[in-house]
Design a protein around this motif. Sequence first.
Motif, PDB file in Angstrom:
ATOM      1  N   CYS A 253      40.284 -40.892   2.053  1.00  0.00           N
ATOM      2  CA  CYS A 253      41.678 -40.662   1.623  1.00  0.00           C
ATOM      3  C   CYS A 253      42.188 -41.866   0.826  1.00  0.00           C
ATOM      4  O   CYS A 253      41.821 -43.011   1.089  1.00  0.00           O
ATOM      5  CB  CYS A 253      42.588 -40.436   2.825  1.00  0.00           C
ATOM      6  N   TRP A 254      43.071 -41.556  -0.114  1.00  0.00           N
ATOM      7  CA  TRP A 254      43.611 -42.567  -1.037  1.00  0.00           C
ATOM      8  C   TRP A 254      44.213 -43.752  -0.293  1.00  0.00           C
ATOM      9  O   TRP A 254      44.033 -44.907  -0.662  1.00  0.00           O
ATOM     10  CB  TRP A 254      44.649 -41.884  -1.931  1.00  0.00           C
TER      11      TRP A 254
ATOM     12  N   MET B  76      45.110 -37.583  -0.017  1.00  0.00           N
ATOM     13  CA  MET B  76      44.355 -36.940  -1.095  1.00  0.00           C
ATOM     14  C   MET B  76      42.979 -37.638  -1.115  1.00  0.00           C
ATOM     15  O   MET B  76      42.906 -38.867  -1.051  1.00  0.00           O
ATOM     16  CB  MET B  76      45.120 -37.220  -2.394  1.00  0.00           C
TER      17      MET B  76
ATOM     18  N   LEU C 101      54.935 -39.477  -0.538  1.00  0.00           N
ATOM     19  CA  LEU C 101      55.694 -39.075  -1.724  1.00  0.00           C
ATOM     20  C   LEU C 101      56.862 -38.203  -1.278  1.00  0.00           C
ATOM     21  O   LEU C 101      56.680 -37.256  -0.510  1.00  0.00           O
ATOM     22  CB  LEU C 101      54.773 -38.268  -2.651  1.00  0.00           C
TER      23      LEU C 101
ATOM     24  N   ILE D 252      57.714 -42.841  -4.442  1.00  0.00           N
ATOM     25  CA  ILE D 252      56.425 -43.113  -3.779  1.00  0.00           C
ATOM     26  C   ILE D 252      56.578 -44.322  -2.862  1.00  0.00           C
ATOM     27  O   ILE D 252      57.067 -45.364  -3.294  1.00  0.00           O
ATOM     28  CB  ILE D 252      55.311 -43.366  -4.820  1.00  0.00           C
TER      29      ILE D 252
ATOM     30  N   VAL E 180      46.833 -42.092  -9.681  1.00  0.00           N
ATOM     31  CA  VAL E 180      47.457 -40.790  -9.970  1.00  0.00           C
ATOM     32  C   VAL E 180      48.476 -40.909 -11.107  1.00  0.00           C
ATOM     33  O   VAL E 180      49.134 -41.863 -11.253  1.00  0.00           O
ATOM     34  CB  VAL E 180      48.180 -40.181  -8.739  1.00  0.00           C
TER      35      VAL E 180
ATOM     36  N   GLU F 198      52.075 -35.321   0.961  1.00  0.00           N
ATOM     37  CA  GLU F 198      51.094 -36.098   1.743  1.00  0.00           C
ATOM     38  C   GLU F 198      49.990 -36.630   0.810  1.00  0.00           C
ATOM     39  O   GLU F 198      48.798 -36.403   1.052  1.00  0.00           O
ATOM     40  CB  GLU F 198      50.503 -35.240   2.864  1.00  0.00           C
ATOM     41  N   ILE F 199      50.416 -37.344  -0.235  1.00  0.00           N
ATOM     42  CA  ILE F 199      49.430 -37.762  -1.241  1.00  0.00           C
ATOM     43  C   ILE F 199      48.490 -38.853  -0.741  1.00  0.00           C
ATOM     44  O   ILE F 199      47.416 -39.046  -1.279  1.00  0.00           O
ATOM     45  CB  ILE F 199      50.087 -38.236  -2.560  1.00  0.00           C
TER      46      ILE F 199
END
Length: 309
Positions: A256-257, A240, A218, A210, A309, A236-237
């Motif tokens: 988005c995160w 998320m 990621l 990460i 996460v 593409e985390i």
Amino acid sequence: MEIGVGTYLKKINRSLIISKIIEHGKISRADLSNITKLTKATISLQVANLLGEEIIVESQQEYNHVGRKPIMLSLNAGAGYAVGVDLDYQKIIFTVSDIMGNPVYSDTLKLEKSNYDEVLQLLIDHIREYKEKYSTSRFGIVGVVIGIHGTVKSEQTIGFVPQHQWYNKDLKGDLEKKLGMNVIIENNANLCAFAEKVFNRHQSENLISISMYSGIGLGVLINGNLVKGYQGYAGEIGHMIIDPNGELCNCGNSGCWELYASEVSFFKQLSKKLNKPKLTYKDIENLIMLRDPAVMIQMEEFVSISLLV
Ligand SMILES: [Zn+2]
């Protein structure tokens, strides 16, 4: 062109020998023969060729016992160089490494534009400079790898870079045309996963990595291969959605995160709290040493949101 079986086998043996030299750092001809199960005559011939081409070098091992010091073979680190480029949002980091992967030069360029053609020209100018600078080595610059903070399709074209708003760009093709050298483009988080395998965890064929810089990415490696997903969308985390009613992201979605947990967001939120438009790493370090309450709270929030996460 058809390659004969003999030539093909020689090529395979050559790659095997080079890979074992890289893996061991320094190795004798006898050990190479034992490990690869190739005959001493084959090893001797291949090693002579590699020495002639200056791809490998000989050195004498320090040896405390009486007798002849064994001659060791290692890769000729300075035979060629590679340029690594981290094409980030507000900066471009160039790193030149020798063929063993040791960085020998690094330069960070402030990036104040997002126009594709202008950024392309900047890349061309800098890479040309390195090409010239390292031209006196045996193989010069052997290739360029560009880390993209966005999606990269399987044919190595850019799908989408949210922070620059680039869609469907053939950066590899555009650079190769102008530079006349091999260029590889790959998602930066994927490159991080690959680097973990190459430099830190040689035995691991399966890992995730990460990266948290200007965004969050990621990289996934399964059975030694990068998992890229459809059109390069795997990993593409950072995009998320953790708060559907949250801030608008430059990918087009909201909440988005990476808007809450990336390094850029940490600096942005803290700048707002402290009413200080420009914060540096040093500023943050000093404030942590002083246990500044705003910074400590921000750090707590950053860590807890990063562990979502
Ligand atoms: Zn997003």
